[in-house]
Scaffold this motif. Structure first.
Motif, PDB file in Angstrom:
ATOM      1  N   TYR A  71      25.583  26.804  89.801  1.00 51.27           N
ATOM      2  CA  TYR A  71      26.820  26.047  89.656  1.00 51.27           C
ATOM      3  C   TYR A  71      27.685  26.252  90.895  1.00 51.27           C
ATOM      4  O   TYR A  71      27.478  27.184  91.677  1.00 51.27           O
ATOM      5  CB  TYR A  71      27.587  26.473  88.407  1.00 51.27           C
ATOM      6  CG  TYR A  71      28.254  27.829  88.489  1.00 51.27           C
ATOM      7  CD1 TYR A  71      29.573  27.968  88.904  1.00 51.27           C
ATOM      8  CD2 TYR A  71      27.553  28.982  88.134  1.00 51.27           C
ATOM      9  CE1 TYR A  71      30.176  29.222  88.970  1.00 51.27           C
ATOM     10  CE2 TYR A  71      28.153  30.228  88.194  1.00 51.27           C
ATOM     11  CZ  TYR A  71      29.469  30.338  88.618  1.00 51.27           C
ATOM     12  OH  TYR A  71      30.064  31.567  88.690  1.00 51.27           O
ATOM     13  N   ASN A  73      31.610  24.656  93.040  1.00 53.77           N
ATOM     14  CA  ASN A  73      32.736  23.737  93.114  1.00 53.77           C
ATOM     15  C   ASN A  73      33.330  23.772  94.515  1.00 53.77           C
ATOM     16  O   ASN A  73      33.211  24.762  95.248  1.00 53.77           O
ATOM     17  CB  ASN A  73      33.817  24.086  92.081  1.00 53.77           C
ATOM     18  CG  ASN A  73      34.479  25.412  92.345  1.00 53.77           C
ATOM     19  OD1 ASN A  73      34.029  26.441  91.871  1.00 53.77           O
ATOM     20  ND2 ASN A  73      35.560  25.412  93.115  1.00 53.77           N
ATOM     21  N   ILE A  89      35.614  19.006  92.912  1.00 53.51           N
ATOM     22  CA  ILE A  89      34.337  18.574  92.332  1.00 53.51           C
ATOM     23  C   ILE A  89      33.623  19.826  91.837  1.00 53.51           C
ATOM     24  O   ILE A  89      33.478  20.803  92.582  1.00 53.51           O
ATOM     25  CB  ILE A  89      33.455  17.841  93.354  1.00 53.51           C
ATOM     26  CG1 ILE A  89      34.159  16.575  93.862  1.00 53.51           C
ATOM     27  CG2 ILE A  89      32.109  17.481  92.734  1.00 53.51           C
ATOM     28  CD1 ILE A  89      33.384  15.856  94.954  1.00 53.51           C
ATOM     29  N   ARG A  90      33.171  19.799  90.587  1.00 58.30           N
ATOM     30  CA  ARG A  90      32.424  20.908  90.001  1.00 58.30           C
ATOM     31  C   ARG A  90      31.065  20.403  89.517  1.00 58.30           C
ATOM     32  O   ARG A  90      30.936  19.254  89.096  1.00 58.30           O
ATOM     33  CB  ARG A  90      33.173  21.508  88.811  1.00 58.30           C
ATOM     34  CG  ARG A  90      34.545  22.052  89.133  1.00 58.30           C
ATOM     35  CD  ARG A  90      35.217  22.604  87.895  1.00 58.30           C
ATOM     36  NE  ARG A  90      34.450  23.711  87.334  1.00 58.30           N
ATOM     37  CZ  ARG A  90      34.756  24.303  86.185  1.00 58.30           C
ATOM     38  NH1 ARG A  90      35.780  23.881  85.471  1.00 58.30           N
ATOM     39  NH2 ARG A  90      34.028  25.317  85.752  1.00 58.30           N
ATOM     40  N   TYR A  91      30.065  21.258  89.566  1.00 61.08           N
ATOM     41  CA  TYR A  91      28.745  20.871  89.082  1.00 61.08           C
ATOM     42  C   TYR A  91      28.030  22.063  88.464  1.00 61.08           C
ATOM     43  O   TYR A  91      28.295  23.210  88.800  1.00 61.08           O
ATOM     44  CB  TYR A  91      27.897  20.290  90.213  1.00 61.08           C
ATOM     45  CG  TYR A  91      27.417  21.334  91.206  1.00 61.08           C
ATOM     46  CD1 TYR A  91      26.205  22.006  91.022  1.00 61.08           C
ATOM     47  CD2 TYR A  91      28.190  21.662  92.320  1.00 61.08           C
ATOM     48  CE1 TYR A  91      25.771  22.975  91.915  1.00 61.08           C
ATOM     49  CE2 TYR A  91      27.767  22.631  93.223  1.00 61.08           C
ATOM     50  CZ  TYR A  91      26.565  23.283  93.015  1.00 61.08           C
ATOM     51  OH  TYR A  91      26.137  24.246  93.900  1.00 61.08           O
ATOM     52  N   GLY A 113      21.886  18.354  84.274  1.00 63.69           N
ATOM     53  CA  GLY A 113      23.041  18.782  85.044  1.00 63.69           C
ATOM     54  C   GLY A 113      24.328  18.198  84.491  1.00 63.69           C
ATOM     55  O   GLY A 113      24.315  17.233  83.716  1.00 63.69           O
ATOM     56  N   GLU A 114      25.448  18.803  84.867  1.00 61.31           N
ATOM     57  CA  GLU A 114      26.761  18.338  84.438  1.00 61.31           C
ATOM     58  C   GLU A 114      27.729  18.440  85.608  1.00 61.31           C
ATOM     59  O   GLU A 114      27.526  19.228  86.524  1.00 61.31           O
ATOM     60  CB  GLU A 114      27.269  19.175  83.259  1.00 61.31           C
ATOM     61  CG  GLU A 114      26.383  19.067  82.021  1.00 61.31           C
ATOM     62  CD  GLU A 114      26.867  19.924  80.859  1.00 61.31           C
ATOM     63  OE1 GLU A 114      27.246  19.363  79.822  1.00 61.31           O
ATOM     64  OE2 GLU A 114      26.855  21.154  81.011  1.00 61.31           O
ATOM     65  N   TYR A 115      28.792  17.655  85.569  1.00 61.71           N
ATOM     66  CA  TYR A 115      29.733  17.651  86.682  1.00 61.71           C
ATOM     67  C   TYR A 115      31.117  17.234  86.203  1.00 61.71           C
ATOM     68  O   TYR A 115      31.287  16.641  85.123  1.00 61.71           O
ATOM     69  CB  TYR A 115      29.257  16.682  87.776  1.00 61.71           C
ATOM     70  CG  TYR A 115      28.998  15.279  87.284  1.00 61.71           C
ATOM     71  CD1 TYR A 115      30.023  14.326  87.239  1.00 61.71           C
ATOM     72  CD2 TYR A 115      27.735  14.897  86.839  1.00 61.71           C
ATOM     73  CE1 TYR A 115      29.785  13.045  86.773  1.00 61.71           C
ATOM     74  CE2 TYR A 115      27.487  13.620  86.376  1.00 61.71           C
ATOM     75  CZ  TYR A 115      28.525  12.694  86.344  1.00 61.71           C
ATOM     76  OH  TYR A 115      28.288  11.423  85.872  1.00 61.71           O
ATOM     77  N   ILE A 117      34.799  15.675  88.081  1.00 58.73           N
ATOM     78  CA  ILE A 117      35.486  15.193  89.283  1.00 58.73           C
ATOM     79  C   ILE A 117      36.932  14.911  88.898  1.00 58.73           C
ATOM     80  O   ILE A 117      37.192  14.109  87.986  1.00 58.73           O
ATOM     81  CB  ILE A 117      34.829  13.917  89.838  1.00 58.73           C
ATOM     82  CG1 ILE A 117      33.343  14.175  90.122  1.00 58.73           C
ATOM     83  CG2 ILE A 117      35.542  13.443  91.093  1.00 58.73           C
ATOM     84  CD1 ILE A 117      32.579  12.924  90.522  1.00 58.73           C
ATOM     85  N   SER A 136      40.263  15.405  84.723  1.00 61.48           N
ATOM     86  CA  SER A 136      38.926  15.286  85.292  1.00 61.48           C
ATOM     87  C   SER A 136      38.076  14.299  84.500  1.00 61.48           C
ATOM     88  O   SER A 136      38.179  14.219  83.265  1.00 61.48           O
ATOM     89  CB  SER A 136      38.211  16.644  85.322  1.00 61.48           C
ATOM     90  OG  SER A 136      38.885  17.578  86.116  1.00 61.48           O
ATOM     91  N   SER A 140      27.487  14.319  81.943  1.00 64.73           N
ATOM     92  CA  SER A 140      26.347  15.185  81.645  1.00 64.73           C
ATOM     93  C   SER A 140      25.074  14.347  81.571  1.00 64.73           C
ATOM     94  O   SER A 140      25.063  13.277  80.957  1.00 64.73           O
ATOM     95  CB  SER A 140      26.571  15.909  80.310  1.00 64.73           C
ATOM     96  OG  SER A 140      25.442  16.681  79.954  1.00 64.73           O
TER      97      SER A 140
END
Length: 332
Positions: A71, A73, A89-91, A113-115, A117, A136, A140
């Motif tokens: 993970y 960001n 941005i996170r993932y 995966g997940e994110y 923004i 945000s 997913s």
């Protein structure tokens, strides 16, 4: 024959939103939400911590879970007349999985995966009060299924004029899911109401903190819904189903943190999460489950953070963070 996975607790989607955005926070047990300084990573976990000192700062964090889960960001802070903004941005990447048919034969691979923004925002009301918000878009992708939603967080911060005491109130992951994995799914965001306090000793290089989490759940101790009374094979006495005490319920809402500010350029920290220890420890060999530790090294042009979280004998979570200010690289 029926088998259930994540029985009764698998109703929350986007659980990655509860993972820390910074290695510094990870090294403190994911509960460092009430330290008011110029660390942009902490501000992503609590938007009220954003302030104009972070203007032009860039922050990147990366973490590694057991079994190849990664993970990270990236974020940037920008101060304006109306407040401070921090787009991010996170993932979360869950790696590759082998797809098989009903006989167990491999027919291909797939990933998950997940994110998220979005952006954080904070405004300083006066020298002791700040407010913040975060909005945000979250997504997913799991095999052939996907889900999308909107997540928001709101917080307020009270800072004593002497800068030694800080208190905060935070509502995380409030929002909704407008497209779930299937038409029959009824997932929700992992809402989490938190409070935090921190206090730095005036004449010693220590800062102590405490965080109360999941205050929206009176009982956050997992209880097996299928559990039944058992019997002692020697005495024949009935062993009732486990019921947590009031003390256990209260302790499961609390995280503790401590930081050693050894110098302006070197910090050490640690944390303890009681609920994590009780849920993840191996009964015979609990080890360091629930504990975490980390360090910070401040160099001339950038800061380096490292954190390690001990979950169980199955493995640990390592995090590393880098942050710098754009102005540090400009020629004067």
């Amino acid at each position: 024959f029926l088998s259930f996975a994540q029985y009764n607790l698998g109703t929350n989607n986007f659980q990655f939103l509860n993972a820390s955005c910074s290695a510094r926070n990870a090294g403190s047990g994911n509960g460092l939400i009430s330290v008011y300084d110029n660390d942009l990573g902490l501000a992503l976990d609590n938007p009220a911590l954003l302030n104009e000192k972070m203007n032009g700062q860039v922050q990147y964090s990366y973490g590694n879970y057991p079994a190849g889960i990664n993970y990270g960001n990236v974020s940037y802070a920008l101060h304006s007349k109306i407040g401070t903004f921090a787009p991010s941005i996170r993932y979360f990447g869950y790696g590759q999985f082998v797809e098989t048919d009903e006989t167990g034969a491999s027919i291909g691979n797939f990933s998950g995966g997940e994110y998220a923004i979005g952006s954080s925002y904070s405004r300083t009301i006066n020298e002791v009060l700040s407010i913040g918000a975060q909005l945000s878009f979250v997504g997913s992708q799991m095999y052939r299924y996907n889900s999308f939603g909107i997540s928001s967080s709101f917080s307020g911060l009270l800072l004593h004029p002497n800068k030694l005491f800080c208190a905060t109130f935070l509502v995380k992951n409030a929002g909704f899911i407008f497209k779930d994995y299937t038409k029959t799914s009824q997932s929700s965001l992992p809402l989490d109401v938190q409070m935090g306090l921190s206090f730095k000793l005036k004449h010693a290089p220590f800062r102590f903190g405490i965080q109360a989490h999941q205050l929206n759940k009176l009982n956050n101790v997992y209880l097996d819904p299928l559990a039944k009374p058992t019997y002692d094979p020697l005495t024949g006495d009935t062993i009732p189903v486990y019921t947590p005490s009031l003390g256990t319920k209260m302790a499961s809402h609390v995280n503790f943190q401590v930081e050693l500010l050894a110098s302006k350029s070197f910090h050490l920290r640690g944390g303890f999460n009681y609920m994590r220890r009780q849920q993840m420890k191996v009964t015979e060999h609990p080890g360091l489950s629930g504990f975490s530790m980390g360090m910070s090294l401040k160099l001339k042009k950038f800061n380096l953070d490292y954190g390690v979280q001990f979950y169980s004998k199955a493995g640990t979570i390592h995090s590393i963070g880098l942050s710098t200010a754009i102005g540090n690289w400009k020629k004067h």
